[in-house]
Design an enzyme around this catalytic site. Structure first.
Site, PDB file in Angstrom:
ATOM      1  N   HIS A  38       0.784  -1.311   0.072  1.00  0.00           N
ATOM      2  CA  HIS A  38      -0.097  -0.021  -0.074  1.00  0.00           C
ATOM      3  C   HIS A  38       0.970   1.436  -0.077  1.00  0.00           C
ATOM      4  O   HIS A  38       2.005   1.263   0.359  1.00  0.00           O
ATOM      5  CB  HIS A  38      -0.910  -0.070   1.371  1.00  0.00           C
ATOM      6  CG  HIS A  38      -2.212  -0.635   1.033  1.00  0.00           C
ATOM      7  ND1 HIS A  38      -3.284  -0.221   1.615  1.00  0.00           N
ATOM      8  CD2 HIS A  38      -2.390  -1.873   0.366  1.00  0.00           C
ATOM      9  CE1 HIS A  38      -4.467  -0.869   1.305  1.00  0.00           C
ATOM     10  NE2 HIS A  38      -3.807  -1.842   0.634  1.00  0.00           N
ATOM     11  N   GLU A 107      -6.714  -0.529  -5.848  1.00  0.00           N
ATOM     12  CA  GLU A 107      -7.524   0.236  -5.002  1.00  0.00           C
ATOM     13  C   GLU A 107      -7.240   1.806  -5.230  1.00  0.00           C
ATOM     14  O   GLU A 107      -5.764   2.203  -5.260  1.00  0.00           O
ATOM     15  CB  GLU A 107      -7.422  -0.063  -3.424  1.00  0.00           C
ATOM     16  CG  GLU A 107      -7.822  -1.329  -3.206  1.00  0.00           C
ATOM     17  CD  GLU A 107      -6.548  -2.302  -2.818  1.00  0.00           C
ATOM     18  OE1 GLU A 107      -5.669  -1.578  -2.567  1.00  0.00           O
ATOM     19  OE2 GLU A 107      -6.759  -3.404  -3.158  1.00  0.00           O
TER      20      GLU A 107
END
Length: 323
Positions: A38, A107
């Site tokens: 991430h 995402e």
């Protein structure tokens, strides 16, 4: 027997701690490990988000047995697929063949940072398919040139290639991604114990391939403390990927989960120190057909205690139930 893995959750601990935790997880007897990739944490309360690939390089040198895997890397926006291929090949060499490359369509939370916009899900899947094709071509050796719909590659070549390329996993959440994974992946990745996802994967070529799930847990001798910690750091988990893939910032996840209560979390995530509760949470994955389940212990500071408990209590209990 379903293999039990350990998750280096890069959103909840710093890079040195992540490596230290993995060393302890290897000693505790976990079968494999995964790491999140991430740019942002899901919630500000998690407080971390280091570069997963640097952590993986350190982890490869600090451990000797436990397999490593990205869970998952998006090879389309923040990273170009040629760079992902180079990173994965290098990691496979450093780990002496212990690395698997988990990929997904990404995402918005992480990919928006490069300012390229956030495509529709159909376009994201097109980009992922093209990226996998480029990565596999580079793994085969030689120069690669492509002028595709989404990516240009100009005479790229990997100069340090492992004998055996890293297996490629693809994360799924619905029929479209299952079809893509069945055709292109060596293994499938999912975060929910839905048998239908695996059946769709099998219909498109996935029969006999590994299937890797993930389950958040919150160990603590005080179940109420465990539930509070899970609520503070992991209440986003129940939103589902159709929501999780679209929200752009940790503050967005804070707003989206404003009405999720601690009781809600305690009903969906095993909290406390009763190993039977954890076993019962893992069983649906085994029953659905998952061959591997990676546990996520919630809370960076709680990892050493969780790993000690896992070695003496949880792993034996899971082995007995899943054997």
């Amino acid at each position: 027997m379903t293999r039990i893995g350990y998750t280096m959750m890069s959103e909840q601990a710093g890079p040195r701690d992540l490596v230290d935790h993995l060393v302890q997880a290897e000693s505790a007897g976990f079968d494999f490990s995964v790491i999140s990739d991430h740019y942002f944490p899901w919630l500000p309360s998690q407080g971390h988000s280091s570069y997963a690939w640097s952590v993986l390089g350190a982890a490869a040198q600090a451990t000797s047995r436990i397999p490593l895997m990205t869970y998952v890397t998006c090879p389309t926006i923040r990273y170009h697929p040629t760079v992902v291929a180079q990173k994965a090949a290098t990691l496979q060499l450093l780990s002496e063949g212990r690395f698997r490359l988990g990929l997904g369509a990404g995402e918005n939370l992480n990919e928006h940072v490069v300012g390229s916009g956030w495509p529709s899900v159909d376009v994201r899947h097109e980009m992922l398919e093209e990226a996998v094709s480029i990565i596999r071509a580079l793994f085969r050796g030689g120069h690669v040139t492509r002028h595709g719909a989404h990516f240009r590659v100009d005479s790229a070549r990997l100069w340090d290639l492992p004998e055996t390329p890293p297996p490629i996993g693809i994360a799924v959440s619905g029929n479209q991604s299952c079809a893509l994974a069945g055709r292109l992946a060596d293994l499938v990745i999912a975060t929910e114990p839905k048998k239908g996802l695996l059946e769709a994967f099998d219909r498109h070529g996935g029969v006999g391939k590994p299937r890797v799930g993930q389950l958040p847990v919150s160990y603590d001798p005080d179940p109420e403390a465990a539930a509070r910690r899970a609520h503070e750091q992991f209440r986003w988990f129940g939103l589902g990927w159709k929501v999780n893939a679209e929200l752009p910032h940790p503050d967005s996840f804070t707003s989206a989960t404003a009405f999720v209560t601690t009781d809600d979390i305690a009903e969906s995530i095993p909290c406390g120190d009763n190993p039977e509760d954890f076993v019962q949470a893992v069983l649906p994955y085994a029953e659905a057909g998952f061959t591997e389940v990676a546990l996520v212990q919630i809370g960076g500071d709680s990892q050493p205690q969780f790993l000690d408990w896992s070695k003496g209590t949880l792993i034996p209990a899971l082995q007995a139930a899943l054997d």
